[in-house]
Design an enzyme around this catalytic site. Structure first.
Site, PDB file in Angstrom:
ATOM      1  CG  HIS A  66      -8.556  -0.595   5.111  1.00 50.67           C
ATOM      2  ND1 HIS A  66      -8.512  -0.798   3.745  1.00 50.67           N
ATOM      3  CD2 HIS A  66      -8.102   0.665   5.303  1.00 50.67           C
ATOM      4  CE1 HIS A  66      -8.058   0.278   3.145  1.00 50.67           C
ATOM      5  NE2 HIS A  66      -7.793   1.181   4.074  1.00 50.67           N
ATOM      6  CG  ASP A  67     -10.879   2.843   4.357  1.00 49.05           C
ATOM      7  OD1 ASP A  67     -10.295   2.885   5.453  1.00 49.05           O
ATOM      8  OD2 ASP A  67     -10.346   3.172   3.281  1.00 49.05           O
ATOM      9  CD  GLU A 121      -8.585   4.690  -1.358  1.00 47.63           C
ATOM     10  OE1 GLU A 121      -9.389   4.381  -0.487  1.00 47.63           O
ATOM     11  OE2 GLU A 121      -7.620   5.456  -1.137  1.00 47.63           O
ATOM     12  CG  ASP A 159      -2.176   0.639   1.123  1.00 49.20           C
ATOM     13  OD1 ASP A 159      -2.203   1.694   0.485  1.00 49.20           O
ATOM     14  OD2 ASP A 159      -3.175   0.118   1.663  1.00 49.20           O
ATOM     15  CG  ASP A 184      -4.158   5.964   0.641  1.00 49.62           C
ATOM     16  OD1 ASP A 184      -5.090   5.192   0.938  1.00 49.62           O
ATOM     17  OD2 ASP A 184      -3.996   7.079   1.181  1.00 49.62           O
TER      18      ASP A 184
HETATM   19  C1  NOJ Z   1      -7.743   5.725   2.043  1.00 47.80           C
HETATM   20  C2  NOJ Z   1      -7.415   4.628   3.005  1.00 47.80           C
HETATM   21  O1  NOJ Z   1      -8.017   3.448   2.557  1.00 47.80           O
HETATM   22  C3  NOJ Z   1      -7.900   5.080   4.352  1.00 47.80           C
HETATM   23  O2  NOJ Z   1      -7.848   4.050   5.296  1.00 47.80           O
HETATM   24  C4  NOJ Z   1      -7.077   6.274   4.763  1.00 47.80           C
HETATM   25  O3  NOJ Z   1      -7.596   6.813   5.956  1.00 47.80           O
HETATM   26  C5  NOJ Z   1      -7.099   7.366   3.702  1.00 47.80           C
HETATM   27  N1  NOJ Z   1      -6.938   6.851   2.373  1.00 47.80           N
HETATM   28  C6  NOJ Z   1      -6.016   8.380   3.940  1.00 47.80           C
HETATM   29  O4  NOJ Z   1      -4.767   7.818   3.650  1.00 47.80           O
END
Ligand code: NOJ
Length: 553
Positions: free
Chosen positions: A322-323, A248, A95, A195
């Protein structure tokens, strides 16, 4: 590596397996579990960040891109892990958090100490009269600007104040970022997840959003994202012809995602977008509680699948990460039909056009934890949201119910390996507590469970059947109010996938040519098909395969 027949497993290292009893997962814990990972049949593992970090945003605030957080292991552990996975035919995807650094990073610290070269690594701006440099807000709440030491200037942070946005206009920043990616590439990393990468192309003048315009429109998907990525590609991951990359993409568009991932010259292998996971946001706002809008979900999933196929782009397919709260709780019936919901959702993603990602625990049907107090939550975003909800006039019970449904910690609870204390995750006190490991755990799934074997079969099918990996895609029965359907086609081979998202039966016509097709995979052993119609039970999914009799199984 082709990514068309690939499935990826996502590991949140902090919560996968703790080998030391510290309560925090680590790389040696993952090494203990490589045979389990291999048993899934995946070709790559994406690890959330384990670099040195103050952990304000659980590792997405990187203080040193070249070192592993001592709480999670050492470089030797990493090398051993890469080798152990490679031996099992599994690649490592790391990541890369390149939009921002921790304010503890040496670059930011040097900038604070007055070094102009490093000040140019970040977006430092003067306020406008008594106001901040512009009207952008942080994605974690509050303004996107904080005072830069005692200079009178402000620095930009689209996330927490401890995550300072990097100035990608500065060629030195771009060189540093390429060096980071290349460093890990040389250590045998073959996959990169970038990211929030569509935020790196901000306009240099950072204009305020005009009245009525969402500030995200001012800095998302800027015209510089593609050139910046192509430069990064040429200097790092592009040096490995087989590297798999996924960007992402925050609040993005189909058109941009085609550009990012098109087979003829896009800088990335594939993209994540999140539109299909915003269908339970009332009024477009995350911190609300609303039933999901099924028509919108279908429109988005199928619109993106068909649109990316038409544009020759490639989607990363996922329900969980994870989000996100657990999909079984959001789009299924976790209490009444957990197994059927989990396998139904898996069927939809794994037979679709794109590359499926399985988030740890999804393959055993893990659900959101049964937390009872805001103190059970750790995530900076959830805690800020709770305070903001109270400040906006919600009572405590209401604010808690919203956080309970939406918090990212829902996905971050420890992997449930066994029943009993701490779910086989740690011998110490887990940093985030599991709550239902006595009923949901790997050991139970390995001995007579239904979800884990179903995932294994789906992952294997993608490798066996080119129609799944390569076929075109078209929505089917798009107006049905309970069923999501699509067909896949490659030459003479055709696949029909149907999934009932509701707790009542759903009946629909089959396309005539499928009346005699055979069942490929379904989450009920006995599909009810008669007179050209199929009736799906609650949360039942079925797929029917037509072949030319020679090429397919
Ligand atoms: C996306 C990530 O998946 C998330 O977990 C993170 O808080 C934000 N980007 C900031 O890096």
């Amino acid at each position: 590596m082709s990514f068309r027949d690939l499935s990826v497993y996502q590991i949140y290292p902090k919560s996968f397996r703790d080998s030391t009893g510290s309560g925090v997962g680590d790389l040696r814990g993952v090494i203990e579990k490589v045979d389990y990972i291999a048993s899934l049949g995946v070709g790559m593992v994406w690890f959330n960040p384990f670099f040195v970090s103050p952990q304000v945003d659980n590792g997405y605030d990187v203080a040193d891109y070249y070192a592993i957080d001592p709480a999670m292991g050492t470089m030797d552990d990493f090398t051993e892990l890469v080798a152990a996975l490679k031996q099992r035919g599994i690649g490592v995807m790391l990541d890369m958090v390149l939009n921002h650094t921790s304010t503890q990073h040496v670059w930011f610290q040097r900038a604070l100490a007055g070094d102009p070269a490093y000040q140019d690594f970040y977006y430092l701006r003067a306020g406008r009269d008594e106001r901040l440099p512009n009207n952008w807000t942080s994605k974690f709440g509050g303004p996107a600007w904080s005072p830069f030491g005692d200079t009178g200037l402000y620095y930009l942070h689209l996330f927490a104040p401890e995550q300072a946005d990097l100035n990608w206009h500065n060629p030195a920043v771009r060189r540093e970022m390429a060096a980071v990616v290349d460093f890990w590439r040389r250590l045998g990393v073959t996959g990169f997840r970038f990211d929030v990468i569509n935020l790196i192309g901000k306009p240099f003048d950072l204009p305020s959003a005009p009245a009525g315009v969402d500030d995200r429109a001012m800095y998302t998907d800027g015209d510089l994202v593609v050139p910046f990525l192509k430069e990064l590609q040429a200097a790092s991951y592009g040096l490995d012809a087989d590297a798999v990359t996924v960007g992402e993409m925050s609040s993005t568009t189909l058109e941009r995602c085609i550009e990012y991932s098109r087979a003829d010259g896009g800088p990335l292998s594939m993209v994540f977008n999140f539109h299909h996971l915003k269908v339970d946001y009332a009024g477009g706002q995350k911190w609300t509680k609303a039933p999901f809008d099924f028509a919108a979900l279908k429109g988005l999933l199928m619109g993106w699948a068909e649109g990316m196929a038409a544009g020759n782009g490639w989607n990363a397919l996922f329900w969980n990460n994870h989000d996100q709260p657990r999909a079984v709780d959001r789009f299924g019936d976790a209490a009444g039909h957990r197994e059927a919901s989990a396998t139904m959702l898996a069927t939809v993603i794994h037979l679709l056009r794109g590359t499926p990602y399985v988030y740890m625990g999804e393959e055993i049907g893990m659900t959101d934890p049964a937390y009872t107090s805001i103190d059970d939550y750790v995530d900076v975003e959830a805690r800020n949201a709770y305070d903001a909800l109270l400040a906006a006039g919600h009572d405590a019970a209401d604010a808690f119910a919203i956080v309970h449904a939406k918090a990212r910690d829902n996905a971050r609870t420890p992997m449930q390996w066994t029943p009993g204390p701490n779910a086989g995750f740690t011998t110490g006190t887990p940093w985030l507590a599991p709550t239902n490991q006595d009923t949901i755990n790997v050991a139970a799934e390995e001995h007579g469970g239904v979800i884990l074997p179903y995932y294994r079969r789906l992952i294997a099918l993608r490798k066996e059947l080119p129609v799944i990996a390569e076929g075109d895609v078209q929505a089917y029965a798009h107006d049905h109010d309970r069923v999501l359907g699509y067909t896949r086609s490659l030459g003479e081979n055709r696949l029909l996938v149907l999934a009932n998202f509701y707790g009542e039966d759903a009946t629909l016509d089959l396309p005539p040519e499928f009346a005699s097709a055979r069942v490929l995979i379904g989450n009920h052993p006995d599909p009810r098909i008669s007179e050209g119609r199929i009736t799906l039970r609650p949360y039942e999914a079925q797929s029917l395969l037509l072949t030319d009799g020679s090429k397919e199984i």
